[in-house]
Design a protein around this motif. Sequence first.
Motif, short mmCIF file in Angstrom:
data_model
loop_
_atom_site.label_atom_id
_atom_site.label_comp_id
_atom_site.label_asym_id
_atom_site.label_seq_id
_atom_site.Cartn_x
_atom_site.Cartn_y
_atom_site.Cartn_z
N SER A 17 43.50 50.34 29.53
CA SER A 17 42.85 49.58 28.77
C SER A 17 42.33 47.55 29.44
N ALA A 18 43.99 47.59 29.01
CA ALA A 18 43.92 46.20 29.28
C ALA A 18 44.27 46.31 30.89
N GLY A 19 44.87 46.62 31.75
CA GLY A 19 44.67 46.57 32.72
C GLY A 19 44.15 47.41 33.37
N LEU A 20 42.79 47.38 33.12
CA LEU A 20 41.71 47.81 33.98
C LEU A 20 40.47 47.03 33.40
N GLY A 21 40.71 46.71 32.50
CA GLY A 21 39.76 45.45 32.22
C GLY A 21 39.91 44.14 32.92
N GLU A 22 41.29 44.13 32.85
CA GLU A 22 41.16 43.05 34.11
C GLU A 22 40.84 42.97 35.75
N ALA A 23 41.11 44.23 36.35
CA ALA A 23 41.29 45.28 37.58
C ALA A 23 39.28 44.55 37.64
N VAL A 24 38.73 45.49 36.33
CA VAL A 24 36.92 45.34 36.70
C VAL A 24 37.31 44.10 36.29
N ALA A 25 37.74 42.95 35.95
CA ALA A 25 36.62 41.65 35.81
C ALA A 25 36.88 41.55 37.24
N GLN A 26 38.24 41.66 38.25
CA GLN A 26 38.40 40.88 39.12
C GLN A 26 36.92 41.74 40.36
N HIS A 27 37.08 42.78 40.39
CA HIS A 27 36.10 43.21 41.34
C HIS A 27 34.53 42.57 40.75
N VAL A 28 33.81 42.04 39.60
CA VAL A 28 33.06 41.95 39.56
C VAL A 28 32.87 40.28 39.50
N LEU A 29 33.79 39.81 39.78
CA LEU A 29 33.61 38.74 40.10
C LEU A 29 34.53 38.42 41.91
N GLY A 30 34.23 39.37 41.55
CA GLY A 30 35.01 39.24 43.54
C GLY A 30 36.18 38.70 43.97
N GLU A 31 36.83 38.48 42.92
CA GLU A 31 38.12 37.81 42.81
C GLU A 31 39.01 38.93 44.27
N ALA A 32 39.44 37.78 45.57
CA ALA A 32 40.75 38.07 46.19
C ALA A 32 41.45 38.97 45.66
N GLY A 33 42.01 40.25 46.03
CA GLY A 33 43.51 41.17 46.35
C GLY A 33 42.97 41.96 44.65
#
Length: 419
Positions: A390-406
């Motif tokens: 959950s911690a890692g997936l929450g981070e990954a989803v946040a990165q996608h939502v904010l359009g972060e590179a990588g």
Amino acid sequence: MNNNTRPDTDGLTSRAASTTATTAAAAVGGAASTADVIVIGLGAFGSATAWQLARRGAKVIGIDRFHPPHDLGSSHGATRITRLAVGEGEAYVPLVQASHRIWKELEAAHGEALYLPTGGLIMGAADGGAQHHGKTDFVQRTIGLARQYGITHELLQPDEVQARFPQFQLRGDELAYYEPESGVLKPERCVAVQLEAARQHGAALRMGEQVLAISETPGGVTVRTDKGTYSAGQVVFAAGPWTPGLVGDAYRAHLRVKRQVLFWFRPTEPALYGSPGCPIFIWMHGRGDEDYFYGFPMVDGHAGVKVASEQYLKDADPDQLQRSVSPEERETMFQTHVAGRLRSVTSECVQAVPCMYTVSDDSGFIVDAHPTLARAAVISACSGHGFKHSAGLGEAVAQHVLGEAGAPDLSAFRVSRFS
Ligand SMILES: Cc1cc2nc3c(=O)[nH]c(=O)nc-3n(C[C@H](O)[C@H](O)[C@H](O)COP(=O)(O)OP(=O)(O)OC[C@H]3O[C@@H](n4cnc5c(N)ncnc54)[C@H](O)[C@@H]3O)c2cc1C
């Protein structure tokens, strides 16, 4: 990104990407009821996502119908297993590795133990065939992933298990995988600490407020609850067992809610089940998906050894869940799984608590765009093995939502794999 773009049903990134912090709020106006991102549901995944968004500077509103951490969804019961070589599949290994990094970061920042590396044993018939979480040969799959990712582990024969871990009474035809970094997570505390961290980064968390409807606007989305209306550039659904009902048919077709029960049985020799000394364990003693149970060392303050199995036969409604656990259920659990396998554990059940799995067609996660809303992501990451990620997936989803590179590749979890 064009806010009016319709979902292309081709994954999270292409649709949910790039809310720039504060842009959406400015577009829709008003301070308290607008945000860059609204997170619906603040359990394991919602708390992680809300915090990861807020720490990146996004204006976040988080909404939960109850008061997390609570015992009405999927993230309660004092302990969860975590392990690095996850036989559920290669796509999950980076998520759990990221989660372990984040749990340690949270522990350092908040001065609280969330993850106890007790070591973990996964046991099944040496000649293979043991089924778990929709995967056959689960022990061999685990070993393969440990080798592939360089995860420290040992393979133990039954006599070696007996000598090192006398709690377990094996038949003699098993193979055991031992991973020292496997261990116990404290789910309620993980949720609470991430919610606190989200608040510290400015997230507005609205508890005891039920989301009733979500609609699209030119600037993003409007979320109507039983207490108000909120606007945002994007929305993330993390409603656990309520996800199928909230998101609708495209997800409901592939998700079923299953009542599960956690049991604590009193041992006559509690010292056998202390930590260090007793690892978490996953034990496939037959070949079916239900010929299996798992358990924990006594690290949660209860007077019993916590064990559970899994049932996939009956569906449940999260709003009508049978919350009591009958004497028959306690007896069946003990006789089917515990008796003759856990040394000194008696049939005296000191506590039993129901919980809910949200199980997908292939026991894998669904993390994808909303089927009809252009600027919405959905996380349904359970099937009984979600918490550790959950911690890692929450981070990954946040990165996608904010359009972060990588941002990590989440394409393995698209709902389109079922069609
Ligand atoms: C018995 C059991 C044992 C498990 N063991 C393990 C394990 O050992 N290891 C492991 O990795 N995983 C395990 N899991 C799986 C893991 O716990 C789940 O995958 C994870 O907790 C799911 O979190 P979630 O955020 O999806 O759901 P939840 O934590 O239930 O959060 C969903 C939230 O959404 C809110 N919500 C719902 N509808 C609305 C609405 N309309 N408006 C506002 N809020 C709403 C709810 O109130 C709830 O707080 C286990 C699960 C169970 C049930």
